[in-house]
Every structure is written in structure tokens, then in C-alpha cells.
Design an enzyme around this catalytic site. Structure first.
Site, PDB file in Angstrom:
ATOM      1  NE  ARG A  55      -4.264  -1.460   0.058  1.00  0.00           N
ATOM      2  CZ  ARG A  55      -4.369  -2.547  -0.673  1.00  0.00           C
ATOM      3  NH1 ARG A  55      -3.354  -2.919  -1.443  1.00  0.00           N
ATOM      4  NH2 ARG A  55      -5.470  -3.268  -0.657  1.00  0.00           N
ATOM      5  CG  HIS A  99      -3.587  -1.687  -7.122  1.00  0.00           C
ATOM      6  ND1 HIS A  99      -4.094  -1.015  -6.040  1.00  0.00           N
ATOM      7  CD2 HIS A  99      -3.386  -2.968  -6.685  1.00  0.00           C
ATOM      8  CE1 HIS A  99      -4.201  -1.832  -5.013  1.00  0.00           C
ATOM      9  NE2 HIS A  99      -3.762  -3.025  -5.381  1.00  0.00           N
ATOM     10  CD  GLU A 106      -3.988   2.323  -5.628  1.00  0.00           C
ATOM     11  OE1 GLU A 106      -2.797   2.299  -5.964  1.00  0.00           O
ATOM     12  OE2 GLU A 106      -4.439   1.594  -4.742  1.00  0.00           O
TER      13      GLU A 106
END
Length: 342
Positions: A253, A300, A281
């Protein structure tokens, strides 16, 4: 439970996830396995638990099969699910959609975190090997030079023979990475406050502290959970201690890393980074991470994508079948350690 046309009472599995997700998770053979033991409707997953219709479906549910996009199962929703035998999550962490009331009531919970760990570990191994070989930088140089870069190179810092790889966290993913590293000629270090030296040795690594991990490893890969304790754990001091030419890999993360400090070190050109996650993100449009030549930035993608979703669906379907045939879950979520896991 619901009654079939023949009057036989059958178990009911309700899906709670993004509407487009069920057909991507569950290929036809898996759907047929589920239909042999339960009533299911892949075409209309629950996306909220507040309406009368959703609450009626919760009352009929024996198993709630959740995925990305599931609404939160809190006390208000749980009151309508008195017959719930289990919650089976067809993805990794359950923290975002299950309230503590679920565990307090004793409802068994399963997660496909083990299945999702497989592609993340594979991505990590690939990036460790490519970073050690200097591939990202060489690819850029080759494109710019359009000439033979092989013969003139005498750089002994490039290569994977006896390189030191450090892992921060012996999570499910971290342990899979450790297993994948075994066939290679690496020296492997591990930092995890919940692992002792003997366990680290069994996993194929030498247990070290956080400062030694960053100061010693040629590649540092992050596999710790995102908690308040780990926020900013990879600090300016640790990043500054990394050796020239070292690489940071983050598939965990973005919150684990002090991003401003990372950008400062990256701007010097001393170190490189492979970032599959950031915070936020998607980096801001003006973030240097988009342009820095020593950064590999991916959206991601380390977790399950494409046909890898079938692995998650198969794992979840197996758990549903175990519940409905009176067997224990293979991948139960332990609420006692939920706070320190992903």
C-alpha cells in the site's frame, strides 16, 4: 433457504459485489458446481443492504459471497441475516466490508487472500529479477542510443548472482515471495516483528531489523499491511540509508512510504523504485513519479487480473461448498489477528 419448484428446500447463496464482477470471477464450470448445491443468481448481486428487497434477500441467505464493491455488512444489515452460515469473500482483505459485529456473532468468514497472493508474488519476483538485471534502465538507454549496449558494459553492479533481497513483512504474499526466491542465488533478509529467527530461517531468510534491511539490501520489497502503525514506516532516514543503485518495490500500500522523501531520493538518481501502489492510488497529474526515469509505475496490476480472477472465484466456490456440506473453512479469517494483517 429457498424452496425449489419440486418443493425441496435448497440453500441460498447471495452475491454482494460490483454487478459486472460475478461472470469474471466464476467461469461456467464453477457456476455449475455452485448450482448443484445452492440457489444462486449471478446476474443481480447485492450492491446495498438498506432497501426492503435487499433485506429480504439477506433473510433468505445461507452464505453471503462477497467481492470488490460489496456493501458493508454492519449491525443494521446483519439483523436481517439471522440464518447466515458464513461470509465468503472472493478477494483479499475483508476489513472494508465486514463490521466487527459479524465476528462477534460468530459467523465464519473466509477470504481468497491466499489465491490473490499468487499473482502479487509472481509480479514481485519478476520485478526483483528485472531490477537486479538493470532492465528498466537498460531498456531506456537502448531506446535512446539505438546501438549495441552489450559489449561495452563492464558494470559489475548489474546481475542477480548473490544479490541481497530484503522483504519487509512475512505476510501471505511475503511468504509466497520467499518461496519463489529459493531457487535463485540470492541472500534473503526478512524484517517482521511477529517472526522469530528460527521461523525466518525456515522461510529461507535471515531475520534483521528495519535499519539493517534498508541499509544492506540491493532490493527492498514491501509486504506489510496498511495500518496506523505502518503509515509512513518507510521513512526519509530509511530511504536515505539505501545503497546507491538499490531498488524499492511496493506492491503493498502507498501509505507505507513517505512519498515526499521517496521522491527526494529518486530525484538524486541514487536509487530506483517499482511502484504498483501509491497514495493517492493514482498519483496527482503533476507528480514527479510520472516522469522520473528511475521509476517503474504500474496501475495496481500485481493482484489478480483477467483470467487470474478465476483463481479467486474457484477458491471462494470451494469454501461455499465446504460450508454447505458441513465442512470447516480452508481459509478462515482470524479476527484476533485482523488488526495486524492486510
Amino acid at each position: 433457504m429457498t424452496a425449489s419448484d419440486s418443493g425441496q428446500v435448497r440453500a441460498r447463496v447471495e452475491f454482494a459485489m460490483f454487478p459486472d464482477l460475478p461472470p469474471r470471477l466464476f467461469p461456467p464450470p464453477v457456476v455449475e458446481r455452485l448450482r448443484r448445491v445452492a440457489e444462486i443468481d449471478l446476474g443481480d448481486p447485492l450492491t446495498e443492504f438498506r432497501s426492503l428487497g435487499a433485506q429480504a434477500r439477506l433473510r433468505e441467505a445461507d452464505v453471503l459471497l462477497t467481492g470488490w464493491g460489496s456493501p458493508r455488512l454492519d449491525s443494521a444489515a446483519l439483523v436481517h441475516a439471522a440464518g447466515l452460515k458464513a461470509v465468503v469473500h472472493a478477494a483479499g482483505t475483508v476489513k472494508g466490508h465486514l463490521g466487527p459485529e459479524v465476528f462477534a456473532r460468530g459467523v465464519p468468514v473466509s477470504s481468497a487472500a491466499d489465491a490473490n497472493a499468487v499473482p502479487v508474488a509472481e509480479y514481485t519476483l519478476a520485478m526483483i529479477l528485472l531490477a537486479g538485471k538493470g532492465v528498466p534502465g537498460l531498456a531506456r538507454e537502448y531506446r535512446a542510443a539505438r546501438a549495441d549496449l552489450r559489449l561495452p558494459r563492464r558494470d559489475l553492479t548489474i546481475g542477480n548472482y548473490r544479490r541481497t533481497v530484503g522483504l519487509l513483512g512475512a505476510s501471505k504474499i511475503g511468504r509466497r515471495v520467499l518461496a519463489l526466491l529459493r531457487p535463485f542465488d540470492f541472500r534473503v533478509l526478512l524484517c517482521d516483528p511477529y517472526v522469530d529467527a528460527a521461523t525466518a530461517g525456515d522461510l529461507g531468510a535471515t531475520l534483521v531489523g528495519l535499519p539493517e534491511l534498508f541499509a544492506t539490501a540491493d532490493v527492498v520489497s514491501l509486504h506489510a499491511p496498511a495500518t496506523e502503525e505502518t503509515r509512513g514506516l518507510v521513512s526519509a532516514g530509511l530511504l536515505a540509508s539505501m545503497a546507491d543503485g538499490a531498488t524499492l518495490i511496493n506492491t503493498a500500500r502507498g501509505s507505507l512510504v513517505d512519498e515526499d522523501a521517496l521522491i527526494k531520493e529518486l530525484r538524486t538518481g541514487r536509487i530506483s523504485a517499482v511502484l504498483d501502489v501509491t497514495e493517492p492510488e493514482i498519483p496527482a497529474a503533476g507528480s514527479p513519479l510520472w516522469e522520473l526515469p528511475n521509476v517503474v509505475l504500474t496501475p495496481h496490476v500485481a493482484g489478480a487480473l483477467g483470467n487470474e480472477l478465476h483463481r479467486l472465484g474457484e477458491s471462494a466456490a470451494d469454501e461455499v461448498l465446504r460450508v454447505l456440506t458441513g465442512r470447516s473453512l480452508r481459509h478462515p479469517v482470524d479476527p484476533a489477528v485482523l488488526a495486524i494483517t492486510a
